[in-house]
Structure formats: C-alpha cells, structure tokens
Motif scaffolding. Structure first.
Motif, short mmCIF file in Angstrom:
data_model
loop_
_atom_site.label_atom_id
_atom_site.label_comp_id
_atom_site.label_asym_id
_atom_site.label_seq_id
_atom_site.Cartn_x
_atom_site.Cartn_y
_atom_site.Cartn_z
N ARG A 22 -33.03 -35.53 -54.97
CA ARG A 22 -32.61 -34.63 -56.04
C ARG A 22 -31.49 -33.70 -55.58
O ARG A 22 -31.33 -33.45 -54.38
CB ARG A 22 -33.80 -33.79 -56.54
CG ARG A 22 -35.01 -34.58 -56.99
CD ARG A 22 -34.67 -35.53 -58.15
NE ARG A 22 -34.27 -34.80 -59.35
CZ ARG A 22 -35.11 -34.43 -60.32
NH1 ARG A 22 -36.40 -34.72 -60.21
NH2 ARG A 22 -34.68 -33.80 -61.39
N ASP A 23 -30.75 -33.17 -56.56
CA ASP A 23 -29.66 -32.25 -56.29
C ASP A 23 -30.16 -30.82 -56.50
O ASP A 23 -30.37 -30.39 -57.63
CB ASP A 23 -28.50 -32.54 -57.24
CG ASP A 23 -27.30 -31.62 -57.01
OD1 ASP A 23 -27.39 -30.72 -56.15
OD2 ASP A 23 -26.30 -31.79 -57.73
N GLY B 233 -33.38 -30.04 -60.61
CA GLY B 233 -33.52 -30.64 -59.29
C GLY B 233 -34.13 -29.69 -58.30
O GLY B 233 -34.98 -30.07 -57.49
N ARG B 234 -33.69 -28.43 -58.33
CA ARG B 234 -34.22 -27.42 -57.40
C ARG B 234 -35.71 -27.19 -57.64
O ARG B 234 -36.49 -27.10 -56.69
CB ARG B 234 -33.43 -26.11 -57.57
CG ARG B 234 -33.79 -25.05 -56.56
CD ARG B 234 -32.71 -23.98 -56.50
NE ARG B 234 -32.47 -23.33 -57.79
CZ ARG B 234 -31.37 -23.51 -58.52
NH1 ARG B 234 -30.42 -24.32 -58.12
NH2 ARG B 234 -31.22 -22.87 -59.67
N SER C 137 -30.30 -43.32 -51.56
CA SER C 137 -31.05 -42.49 -52.51
C SER C 137 -32.44 -42.17 -51.99
O SER C 137 -33.08 -41.25 -52.47
CB SER C 137 -31.14 -43.21 -53.86
OG SER C 137 -31.79 -44.47 -53.71
N SER D 98 -28.68 -28.07 -56.35
CA SER D 98 -27.74 -27.15 -57.00
C SER D 98 -27.98 -27.09 -58.50
O SER D 98 -27.50 -26.17 -59.18
CB SER D 98 -26.29 -27.58 -56.73
OG SER D 98 -25.98 -28.80 -57.38
N GLN D 99 -28.75 -28.07 -59.03
CA GLN D 99 -29.10 -28.09 -60.44
C GLN D 99 -30.51 -27.51 -60.64
O GLN D 99 -31.42 -27.81 -59.85
CB GLN D 99 -29.07 -29.52 -60.98
CG GLN D 99 -27.71 -30.20 -60.82
CD GLN D 99 -26.61 -29.45 -61.56
OE1 GLN D 99 -26.79 -29.04 -62.71
NE2 GLN D 99 -25.47 -29.27 -60.89
N GLU E 64 -22.19 -31.28 -50.19
CA GLU E 64 -23.23 -31.81 -51.07
C GLU E 64 -24.56 -31.88 -50.33
O GLU E 64 -24.62 -32.31 -49.18
CB GLU E 64 -22.84 -33.20 -51.56
CG GLU E 64 -23.88 -33.85 -52.47
CD GLU E 64 -23.52 -35.27 -52.88
OE1 GLU E 64 -24.37 -35.95 -53.48
OE2 GLU E 64 -22.39 -35.71 -52.56
N VAL E 65 -25.62 -31.46 -51.01
CA VAL E 65 -26.97 -31.51 -50.46
C VAL E 65 -27.84 -32.34 -51.39
O VAL E 65 -27.85 -32.11 -52.61
CB VAL E 65 -27.58 -30.10 -50.33
CG1 VAL E 65 -29.01 -30.17 -49.78
CG2 VAL E 65 -26.71 -29.22 -49.45
N ARG E 66 -28.56 -33.29 -50.82
CA ARG E 66 -29.56 -34.06 -51.58
C ARG E 66 -30.88 -33.96 -50.84
O ARG E 66 -30.96 -34.23 -49.64
CB ARG E 66 -29.15 -35.53 -51.70
CG ARG E 66 -27.83 -35.77 -52.40
CD ARG E 66 -27.91 -35.59 -53.89
NE ARG E 66 -28.74 -36.59 -54.54
CZ ARG E 66 -28.86 -36.69 -55.87
NH1 ARG E 66 -28.21 -35.86 -56.66
NH2 ARG E 66 -29.62 -37.63 -56.40
N ARG F 72 -27.40 -21.69 -51.03
CA ARG F 72 -26.47 -22.72 -51.49
C ARG F 72 -25.28 -22.75 -50.55
O ARG F 72 -24.74 -21.69 -50.21
CB ARG F 72 -25.99 -22.42 -52.91
CG ARG F 72 -27.06 -22.59 -53.97
CD ARG F 72 -26.42 -22.48 -55.35
NE ARG F 72 -27.42 -22.56 -56.40
CZ ARG F 72 -27.12 -22.61 -57.70
NH1 ARG F 72 -25.85 -22.55 -58.08
NH2 ARG F 72 -28.08 -22.68 -58.60
N THR G 239 -33.72 -24.85 -49.98
CA THR G 239 -33.16 -24.44 -51.27
C THR G 239 -33.06 -22.92 -51.41
O THR G 239 -32.91 -22.41 -52.51
CB THR G 239 -33.95 -25.01 -52.48
OG1 THR G 239 -35.20 -24.32 -52.63
CG2 THR G 239 -34.21 -26.51 -52.32
#
Length: 299
Positions: free
Chosen positions: A69-70, A76-77, A5, A72-73, A63-65, A58, A55
């Motif tokens: 943070r994610d 988070g972006r 994380s 795609s949300q 999956e991108v972290r 997409r 960012t």
C-alpha cells in the motif's frame, strides 16, 4: 533486489531533510520477510528511516510502499497501520497508567473493540515480554527495562505483519535479552521485522540480513555472514594496540584486539565478529588506551 507488489517494504529514492541536513539521502531499499537489522552510528538516519516505515514521517522525496500500500494516501496509511506494530525509541506513557491499562489503551486505538478479546490479547503480549506478573503495577514504578518491554508489548498486539522496532533490547539484562530474542524470532517466522540497534550481538543472533546506514545512505546491504567476511584476515591480537589498526581495544585477557586494513606481517589473526566487520566498514578509530572487558559496544 527488484521490488514487486509483494515486497513488504519498498523505498525508492527516499529523501528526508531537516533544514540542510539529509537524514535520508536517496535511499533505495527492499525488505522481505524475516528480521533485518539496521546498524549505524548516532545520527546515521536509522530512527528517521524507521519512522518513515512506521508511517510517522513522510519523506520529502521518493516513493514508499508498505505491505503493498501507499502510505501517502489516507486509505493506504490506515490499512498499513492496522497491520503494523511500531516501538519508537522514546514512548511517552500517560500519567498513572499501569502496564495493563496502557497496552489496553493502545489496543483500543488499534480498533480492538470487543472487550473480552482485547483483554485476552493484552494479557498475551504482556506475558510474551515477561511482564504478566507486574501488569497491574504503575508504569512510573517500573524499571527502565520493564518500561521498554511495555513499549514492545503494545507493538506486538495482533501479531503484526510488519514490525518496526527501535532499540527493543535497550535496558534489558542478558537473560531478558536472550528470552526476547526467542520471542522475536518466533514472530518473524510469519512477519517482516526491522530492528534498529546498537547491539551487534543481537543482530548476529537474530537477523538474516543487515543494513548499515551512515550519513543517510546505505553503505552495506546483505547477510550477516557476508558482512563478517569483509573482516576476514583483518583482525589480530597483540600485546599492545597497533598504530596501523582502525580500531583497537583491550580485552579481558589483557591483550589487544586490533581491526584494520593494514595487518602487520606475522600477526596473530583471529576469527572476525560482526562488530569487527562493522568497525572496519565504517573506518572507525577507537582510542588505543580504551579498556574493554567485553567487546566494545558500537555507538
């Protein structure tokens, strides 16, 4: 490397296609603090990878972290963008803006609401990239190298935790590049920085880690010394280009530097450079007649 994380950049199975072309093809990559250099030929997928990390794009799959943070949300972006600095390969400048006005405009977009604090920060980053004395000059009247530094200045606003830089030293003279290396090295002490470049000497001077991308896939991921070691015993000097070499070019001395797997018996071996190792890794072939008064620049 195992993602956690706390890993600032984590890509898992990331794929991005443009019609039938896979610009990124099932990429797994974890990047930690410090400077990572991204090398690869034109069309390798470097800019696409940076745009995913920034960012802007997409991925089609994976999956991108970023910074935990994610992106795609929406929430988070937004959070990632507050902590991110991005210098794209090409940046459009509004007509009539000065260097100060443009960076100030970008600071407003990055939510620097207090005018006094914002002005101080804009002046700070312009001074960092050596543009303090031309801050009020219109961007249209600046040289190509100066415009590149304006683009870098806006990316440095607020000393971001994650910096994504696409060809930051393009158009700079040797003195400017050396100065900028010092700036970037200082910033990287407290951040994660990813630099895409064609300048292998910048990677050798700055980066603790190098990733070689080709055809959308990672072909090497390790330290600079580890990449250079791949060319040990595979670089030699000769009076003429060697047909057995994968790459060969004429140096300032008039002799030819050869790089290849098939080294002739009794060859005069020399210490390899990062560029030698990159060429060997790619299996590149340079025209035997090419002249170079400095080491060949990888495209």
């Amino acid at each position: 490397m195992t993602a956690t994380s706390s890993t600032p950049v984590s890509l898992r199975g990331v794929t991005k296609r443009y019609r039938s072309l896979a610009a990124l093809d099932d990429v797994d990559l974890d990047l930690g603090p410090g400077i990572t250099g991204l090398l690869g030929p034109n069309g390798a997928g470097k800019t696409t990878m940076l745009r995913v990390m920034a960012t802007v794009l997409r991925p089609d799959a994976g999956e991108v972290r970023l910074l935990g943070r994610d992106p795609s949300q929406p929430d988070g972006r937004t959070e990632v963008r507050r902590r991110l600095g991005y210098q794209p390969q090409e940046l459009g400048f509004p007509r009539g803006f000065s260097a100060f006005a443009f960076v100030n405009y970008m600071a407003v977009l990055k939510e620097w609401a207090d005018r006094g604090t914002r002005t101080t920060e804009v002046r700070r980053v312009l001074d960092l990239v050596g543009l303090g004395d031309v801050a009020t000059k219109r961007i249209s009247r600046l040289s190509g190298g100066q415009r590149r530094r304006v683009a870098l200045a806006q990316a440095l606003l607020g000393t971001p935790e994650l910096l994504v830089l696409d060809e930051p030293t393009t158009g700079l003279d040797p003195e400017q590049r050396a100065s900028l290396r010092g700036v970037l090295a200082d910033i990287a002490a407290t951040s994660t920085m990813v630099i895409s470049t064609h300048q292998t000497e910048d990677v050798a001077a700055l980066c603790r880690r190098v990733v070689v991308l080709d055809a959308g896939r990672v072909h090497f991921d390790g330290t600079v010394p580890e990449l250079v070691s791949l060319a040990a015993g595979r670089v030699w000097m000769a009076a003429a280009p060697d047909a057995a070499a994968q790459a060969s070019w004429r140096t300032a001395s008039g002799r030819y530097r050869n790089v290849g797997e098939s080294v002739p018996s009794g060859a005069e071996l020399v210490e390899p450079s990062l560029e030698d190792a990159y060429l060997l890794l790619r299996g590149a072939t340079s025209p035997a007649s090419a002249d170079a008064t400095t080491s060949a620049e990888v495209a």
